[in-house]
Design a protein around this motif. Sequence first.
Motif, PDB file in Angstrom:
ATOM      1  N   ILE A  62       0.587  -1.005   0.085  1.00 51.67           N
ATOM      2  CA  ILE A  62      -0.184   0.088  -0.592  1.00 51.67           C
ATOM      3  C   ILE A  62       0.488   1.134   0.078  1.00 51.67           C
ATOM      4  O   ILE A  62       2.114   0.953   0.471  1.00 51.67           O
ATOM      5  CB  ILE A  62      -0.765   0.410   1.289  1.00 51.67           C
ATOM      6  CG1 ILE A  62       0.191   0.421   2.464  1.00 51.67           C
ATOM      7  CG2 ILE A  62      -1.959  -0.958   1.478  1.00 51.67           C
ATOM      8  CD1 ILE A  62      -0.826   0.592   3.516  1.00 51.67           C
ATOM      9  N   GLU A  63       0.323   2.435  -0.467  1.00 53.20           N
ATOM     10  CA  GLU A  63       1.070   3.086  -0.259  1.00 53.20           C
ATOM     11  C   GLU A  63       0.054   4.902   0.899  1.00 53.20           C
ATOM     12  O   GLU A  63      -1.297   5.111   0.307  1.00 53.20           O
ATOM     13  CB  GLU A  63       1.215   4.434  -2.007  1.00 53.20           C
ATOM     14  CG  GLU A  63       1.926   5.503  -1.614  1.00 53.20           C
ATOM     15  CD  GLU A  63       2.553   5.834  -2.798  1.00 53.20           C
ATOM     16  OE1 GLU A  63       2.788   6.996  -3.042  1.00 53.20           O
ATOM     17  OE2 GLU A  63       2.166   5.193  -4.458  1.00 53.20           O
ATOM     18  N   THR A  83      -4.282   9.470   2.616  1.00 52.12           N
ATOM     19  CA  THR A  83      -4.964   8.202   1.125  1.00 52.12           C
ATOM     20  C   THR A  83      -4.383   7.154   1.112  1.00 52.12           C
ATOM     21  O   THR A  83      -3.517   7.147   0.924  1.00 52.12           O
ATOM     22  CB  THR A  83      -4.451   9.962   0.155  1.00 52.12           C
ATOM     23  OG1 THR A  83      -5.149  10.958   0.153  1.00 52.12           O
ATOM     24  CG2 THR A  83      -5.067   8.865  -0.945  1.00 52.12           C
ATOM     25  N   ARG A  85      -3.534   3.986  -0.849  1.00 53.02           N
ATOM     26  CA  ARG A  85      -3.810   3.442  -2.167  1.00 53.02           C
ATOM     27  C   ARG A  85      -3.363   1.674  -2.212  1.00 53.02           C
ATOM     28  O   ARG A  85      -2.335   1.438  -2.097  1.00 53.02           O
ATOM     29  CB  ARG A  85      -2.928   3.615  -3.426  1.00 53.02           C
ATOM     30  CG  ARG A  85      -3.180   3.476  -4.704  1.00 53.02           C
ATOM     31  CD  ARG A  85      -3.629   3.686  -4.959  1.00 53.02           C
ATOM     32  NE  ARG A  85      -3.851   2.605  -7.021  1.00 53.02           N
ATOM     33  CZ  ARG A  85      -5.266   2.826  -7.736  1.00 53.02           C
ATOM     34  NH1 ARG A  85      -5.940   3.445  -7.259  1.00 53.02           N
ATOM     35  NH2 ARG A  85      -4.856   1.752  -8.477  1.00 53.02           N
ATOM     36  N   ASN A  86      -4.059   0.462  -2.257  1.00 54.25           N
ATOM     37  CA  ASN A  86      -4.039  -0.928  -2.256  1.00 54.25           C
ATOM     38  C   ASN A  86      -3.939  -1.539  -3.629  1.00 54.25           C
ATOM     39  O   ASN A  86      -3.876  -1.047  -4.911  1.00 54.25           O
ATOM     40  CB  ASN A  86      -5.629  -1.479  -2.143  1.00 54.25           C
ATOM     41  CG  ASN A  86      -5.578  -2.763  -2.287  1.00 54.25           C
ATOM     42  OD1 ASN A  86      -4.272  -3.486  -1.640  1.00 54.25           O
ATOM     43  ND2 ASN A  86      -6.768  -3.262  -1.974  1.00 54.25           N
ATOM     44  N   TYR A  87      -2.454  -2.191  -3.211  1.00 54.34           N
ATOM     45  CA  TYR A  87      -1.782  -2.749  -4.136  1.00 54.34           C
ATOM     46  C   TYR A  87      -2.001  -4.014  -4.362  1.00 54.34           C
ATOM     47  O   TYR A  87      -1.144  -4.387  -5.385  1.00 54.34           O
ATOM     48  CB  TYR A  87      -0.286  -2.049  -4.328  1.00 54.34           C
ATOM     49  CG  TYR A  87       0.174  -0.813  -4.834  1.00 54.34           C
ATOM     50  CD1 TYR A  87       0.096  -0.111  -6.348  1.00 54.34           C
ATOM     51  CD2 TYR A  87       0.489   0.171  -3.798  1.00 54.34           C
ATOM     52  CE1 TYR A  87       0.605   1.380  -6.009  1.00 54.34           C
ATOM     53  CE2 TYR A  87       1.412   1.861  -3.877  1.00 54.34           C
ATOM     54  CZ  TYR A  87       0.371   2.039  -5.843  1.00 54.34           C
ATOM     55  OH  TYR A  87       0.807   3.786  -5.632  1.00 54.34           O
ATOM     56  N   SER A 119      -7.395   0.221  -5.354  1.00 57.24           N
ATOM     57  CA  SER A 119      -7.856   1.494  -5.647  1.00 57.24           C
ATOM     58  C   SER A 119      -7.419   1.768  -4.307  1.00 57.24           C
ATOM     59  O   SER A 119      -6.886   0.886  -4.117  1.00 57.24           O
ATOM     60  CB  SER A 119      -9.386   0.571  -5.212  1.00 57.24           C
ATOM     61  OG  SER A 119      -9.830  -0.076  -4.189  1.00 57.24           O
ATOM     62  N   GLN A 120      -8.412   2.968  -4.217  1.00 57.92           N
ATOM     63  CA  GLN A 120      -7.726   4.004  -3.554  1.00 57.92           C
ATOM     64  C   GLN A 120      -9.020   4.328  -2.395  1.00 57.92           C
ATOM     65  O   GLN A 120      -9.862   4.513  -3.272  1.00 57.92           O
ATOM     66  CB  GLN A 120      -7.596   5.081  -4.422  1.00 57.92           C
ATOM     67  CG  GLN A 120      -6.790   6.190  -3.373  1.00 57.92           C
ATOM     68  CD  GLN A 120      -6.260   7.619  -3.776  1.00 57.92           C
ATOM     69  OE1 GLN A 120      -4.975   7.164  -4.672  1.00 57.92           O
ATOM     70  NE2 GLN A 120      -6.736   8.799  -4.133  1.00 57.92           N
ATOM     71  N   ASP A 121      -8.601   4.957  -1.472  1.00 50.93           N
ATOM     72  CA  ASP A 121      -9.518   5.729  -0.597  1.00 50.93           C
ATOM     73  C   ASP A 121      -8.918   6.352  -0.006  1.00 50.93           C
ATOM     74  O   ASP A 121      -8.064   7.027   0.548  1.00 50.93           O
ATOM     75  CB  ASP A 121      -9.789   4.127   0.237  1.00 50.93           C
ATOM     76  CG  ASP A 121     -10.996   5.480   1.190  1.00 50.93           C
ATOM     77  OD1 ASP A 121     -11.320   5.689   1.068  1.00 50.93           O
ATOM     78  OD2 ASP A 121     -11.779   3.837   2.592  1.00 50.93           O
ATOM     79  N   ASP A 122      -9.906   7.800   0.471  1.00 54.37           N
ATOM     80  CA  ASP A 122      -9.346   8.919   0.990  1.00 54.37           C
ATOM     81  C   ASP A 122     -10.313   9.375   1.762  1.00 54.37           C
ATOM     82  O   ASP A 122     -10.875   9.015   1.759  1.00 54.37           O
ATOM     83  CB  ASP A 122      -9.988  10.314  -0.150  1.00 54.37           C
ATOM     84  CG  ASP A 122      -9.296  10.231  -1.414  1.00 54.37           C
ATOM     85  OD1 ASP A 122      -8.268   9.851  -1.544  1.00 54.37           O
ATOM     86  OD2 ASP A 122      -9.716  10.171  -2.772  1.00 54.37           O
TER      87      ASP A 122
END
Length: 443
Positions: A62-63, A83, A85-87, A119-122
Amino acid sequence: MKLLKKLYINNFFFYALIGVGFLYCVAFIFPALYNAASYLLLILLGFLALDILILFSAKHGIEGTRIAPEKLSNGDENPIGVTIRNYYTFPIGVKIIDEIPEQFQIRNFGIKRRIKASSQDDIQYYLRPTSRGEYVFGNLNIYVLSPLRLVSRRFTFNKNQMVPTYPSYIQLRKYDLIAFSNNLFQYGVKKIRRIGHTMEFEQIKEYVQGDDIRTLNWKATAKKNALMVNQFQDEKSQSIYMAIDKGRVMKMPFNGLSLLDYAINATLVLSNVILKKQDKAGMFTFSKKVENRVAAERRSSQMHQILENLYNVKTDFFESDYSRLYVDIKKNINHRSLIILYTNFETLDSLHRQLPYLKGIAKNHLLVVVFFQNTELNDIINSKAVTIQEVYDKVIAEKFAFEKRLIVNELKKYGIHSVLTQPENLTLDTINKYLEIKARGIL
């Protein structure tokens, strides 16, 4: 070794392990269960190894990023964004533990989320600082769980991020256009009836319905053969100083903020309104001596200078020296100015000790004394008294509230204007007073 530092066993695994241990204990009584307990233990350890393999299959699973504003606004809810980001190629569960600055004293912060594959989650949360200064965020810790949920992998981002907290610039933006708006009621600003004209002439224009007939210009009317009126505008480039008492009387807290911080926030907003009205804004603080002086000017950098001076103002816990204030104003402010003094008087006796100096200032300047209602006393006054102690408390509270009103009348006797306000209404009430003075043309 590095892997173990990032690996955390979850409670679900411990519960399962306890269950297997219990089964081993029962096996002492029923030996036939020993093999079943051993198989279950091997299966559990196999799932544990599989879970670790899944979580560490990607080097950068993740980032995460913490998104904080360049500066925090004192006394306001400030948004902090995260924020992620799931890789991974599968959905994950995350628990966010942000190391919030120590000033907030928040010990149980944690946010849980489920993020879909690739996907990404904010995520956003809010912090309300109650003092100015430097706030240091620690690590942004994100714990990742696979679908098996036996272990967590820790990721760490944004180490030691410092964010300064300034006087309330959120209020400043809220009232930024207040000087130009004709519909100010949504802000709580009162409409002031103009009882006269300032002496600054603007132009001669044709009469329209609603114009004051007392301003008819008969010479221009005769020349144009139409009704013409003189139009006036508010006098510009008048000097307005905000004087902030930073003695011990301003340390009293309301809703987490001290009276000093309320006064600082109001000074910042009012300075902006003053400059928008084409007047000169200045400020200084005082206690044992006068400090943080910004001369009243209308330069492009004036707001920046005022903001930087307000940032470092601290209560010094001394009793304020009004004689020093009087001497400094007499020495450094040579022309008539509007001086808005933020302070606090609890009793008539405290006012009478300083009244000779206030009267001296009011001889040469238009002085407005801004002081505060005690909202906690108002709660006692408005509550129903049942016991003798409650009746006694209510009588004492009413006595102090009555003294506040007597202070207003005492100041009025000597031509000193005053604003008695609740701390949360301070900004609006001081803007109202400034606009009233401008409308009445009494400066």
